[in-house]
Scaffold this active site. Structure first.
Site, PDB file in Angstrom:
ATOM      1  N   ASP A 140       0.765  -1.075   0.084  1.00  0.00           N
ATOM      2  CA  ASP A 140      -0.005   0.115  -0.110  1.00  0.00           C
ATOM      3  C   ASP A 140       1.027   1.146   0.094  1.00  0.00           C
ATOM      4  O   ASP A 140       2.034   1.031   0.711  1.00  0.00           O
ATOM      5  CB  ASP A 140      -0.964  -0.165   1.118  1.00  0.00           C
ATOM      6  CG  ASP A 140      -2.051  -1.139   1.024  1.00  0.00           C
ATOM      7  OD1 ASP A 140      -2.356  -1.442  -0.105  1.00  0.00           O
ATOM      8  OD2 ASP A 140      -2.384  -1.589   2.187  1.00  0.00           O
ATOM      9  N   ASP A 154      -6.726  -0.837  -5.043  1.00  0.00           N
ATOM     10  CA  ASP A 154      -7.814  -0.712  -4.333  1.00  0.00           C
ATOM     11  C   ASP A 154      -8.729   0.694  -4.865  1.00  0.00           C
ATOM     12  O   ASP A 154     -10.111   0.332  -4.703  1.00  0.00           O
ATOM     13  CB  ASP A 154      -7.415  -0.284  -2.778  1.00  0.00           C
ATOM     14  CG  ASP A 154      -6.527  -1.446  -2.156  1.00  0.00           C
ATOM     15  OD1 ASP A 154      -6.756  -2.606  -2.406  1.00  0.00           O
ATOM     16  OD2 ASP A 154      -5.697  -1.050  -1.285  1.00  0.00           O
TER      17      ASP A 154
END
Length: 188
Positions: A140, A154
């Site tokens: 991330d 995402d």
């Protein structure tokens, strides 16, 4: 004397009318879905590669306002849920992708934005799935300070679902167009 009326059939099992348009995905819808999904995978993988080569784990780089690029590893799904269940997340993601492909095969021509929306969702899901299978976690990188860090995959998933919801709401508000129906007996 037999009473036969217009629109009726003497054979109760024969269809009286047939819809002309198939809702299944055609070649153009599949090409659109594949293009969007592959672009999403490529963009996500490139950004993750750049971040992992540029920043050490847990290092961050302030961009503007609350946005930072923050190198984080996440073995779970959204918000770190199921972080110790990587195998289950892999299986569930795989099942979801297969279900979306089957749905698209049967309904891909239903709405013109379906290839783009599902392409984003499938591409984002596949990119994160690729990382989970290969590495056991996803990287991330987009950190808004007051929200858990996310990656492009995402974001693509959320945008794809949002486009689907907007399309569904817009379709509900549009007046239904008359479908062209032919009499089955008139078919060659």
């Amino acid at each position: 004397m037999t009473d036969v009326r217009v629109g009726s059939s003497t054979n109760g099992l024969a269809p009286v009318s047939v819809a002309e348009r198939s809702l299944g995905a055609g070649a153009w819808q599949w090409a659109g879905l594949a293009t969007v999904a592959l672009a999403a995978v490529a963009a996500d993988q490139v950004t993750k590669h750049v971040v992992t080569k540029t920043l050490a784990l847990d290092e961050s780089l302030h961009v503007a306002g609350p946005l930072s690029i923050h190198h984080v590893q996440n073995s779970g799904i959204a918000f770190g849920l199921f972080s110790s269940r990587t195998a289950a997340v892999i299986v569930l993601t795989g099942i979801a992708v297969v279900w979306m492909l089957v749905f698209f095969a049967r309904s891909g021509a239903r709405h013109p934005v379906l290839p783009v929306a599902l392409g984003l969702v499938i591409g984002g899901s596949m990119s994160n799935l690729l990382d989970r299978v290969r590495l056991g976690y996803v990287t991330d990188l987009l950190d808004l300070r007051y929200w858990p860090a996310v990656n492009l995959a995402d974001s693509f998933i959320v945008i794809g679902v949002g486009v689907l919801l907007v399309a569904l709401l817009a379709a509900e508000r549009e007046p239904r167009r008359a479908r062209h129906v032919r009499d089955a007996a008139a078919r060659p």
